[in-house]
Design an enzyme around this catalytic site. Sequence first.
Site, PDB file in Angstrom:
ATOM      1  N   SER A   1       1.044  -1.379   0.006  1.00 20.30           N
ATOM      2  CA  SER A   1      -0.118  -0.265  -0.136  1.00 20.30           C
ATOM      3  C   SER A   1       0.957   1.489   0.073  1.00 20.30           C
ATOM      4  O   SER A   1       0.055   2.760  -0.080  1.00 20.30           O
ATOM      5  CB  SER A   1      -1.039  -0.030   1.085  1.00 20.30           C
ATOM      6  OG  SER A   1      -0.275  -0.050   2.741  1.00 20.30           O
TER       7      SER A   1
ATOM      8  N   LYS B   1       1.325   4.698   6.775  1.00 17.94           N
ATOM      9  CA  LYS B   1       0.443   5.544   5.954  1.00 17.94           C
ATOM     10  C   LYS B   1       0.623   6.844   6.123  1.00 17.94           C
ATOM     11  O   LYS B   1       1.598   7.048   6.933  1.00 17.94           O
ATOM     12  CB  LYS B   1      -0.934   5.107   6.432  1.00 17.94           C
ATOM     13  CG  LYS B   1      -2.030   4.278   6.292  1.00 17.94           C
ATOM     14  CD  LYS B   1      -2.365   3.911   5.391  1.00 17.94           C
ATOM     15  CE  LYS B   1      -2.913   1.875   5.755  1.00 17.94           C
ATOM     16  NZ  LYS B   1      -2.491   1.050   3.994  1.00 17.94           N
TER      17      LYS B   1
END
Lengths: 167, 174
Positions: free
Chosen positions: B54, B96
Amino acid sequence: MVKKSFYLVLLIVAGVLAYYGYQKFFPGEEKRVRLLLTDLAKVTSFSANESLLTRLASANKLPDFFSADVEINVQVPGEGSLAIQGRDEIVRIAGVYRSNFNAAHVEFLDINVALDAEKQSATAELTAKITQVSQRDFGVQELKILLKKINGGWRITRVDTVRTLGS
Amino acid sequence: MAADKPSAELQSWWMRIVFGRRPRRTLVRLIVLVVASVVIFGFVLIPIRIDGISMEPTYRDGRVNFVNRLAYAWSKPKRGDVVAIKTTGMSIMFMKRIVGLPGETISMEKGIVLVNGGPLVEPYVVVKREPWNEPPVRLGPDEYLVIGDNRATDRVSHYHGTVNGRKLAGKVLW
């Protein structure tokens, strides 16, 4: 002087051993909740070369972890939410899960346990990690588990997924 | 007797290599090193191994990095910071990038992040963006919006969303 320090060291070692022995044989309620959850992770893990007998033994052990009216609401990656009600349904779903996957390793990490004042109910927050042994990938989910003391033993009454990131 | 002499010399040579000329000082150095390593890598710079795609291409699957736990001790997280997000502990964390800050309204239109209605320039998103759409979200006083750099994946399978400041374990070191 040497004799005195020898006895002192011996006393400290005996004290430490007694403490760990007491913890092992007479675990506190929090420790008992942790042990139950660790055992649950073991029972829900399975290997590809597992014998039919081991498989049956695990399936028989599974209902002992839950209350009869247990409610489970979890997010299954790629499948959406899954709601299970009652022990029998858990055993059925566990059977489907075992037949769909070749092998899986379940771990409950960073378990935080909070007991109520009477030590009759508890809330455990943990991170579940499920690894499909044939693949490198693993699934992670934060869970909130409610437990109650029923007939002297801890039973899971509710399991919910806690979203780490909100929407 | 003569045969013993080289052996003793060899032993002292080895002893000097292993323990140094002053073994007591070496022992103190060793203790300081062990304590410093435990404190630094146990509480300040937490080693992590990246798992998943990701954050690609900025952070590749399988690479090792560190989380600086003191990064936000004296300053607030900034937009563009890559952070580690705690779960119930730090055994497993999500990595993230912060795109939205407290008080802002964040939305997504055709893969473009909009901050208070204006497009956000994201040089770190180098792969093709999927046309994700997200309704506007107004962030709370200690709330951040985080997304991974790899927007080529399906929106549903790419875990992203809002996170409370207390869940931020720290900033990824490099």
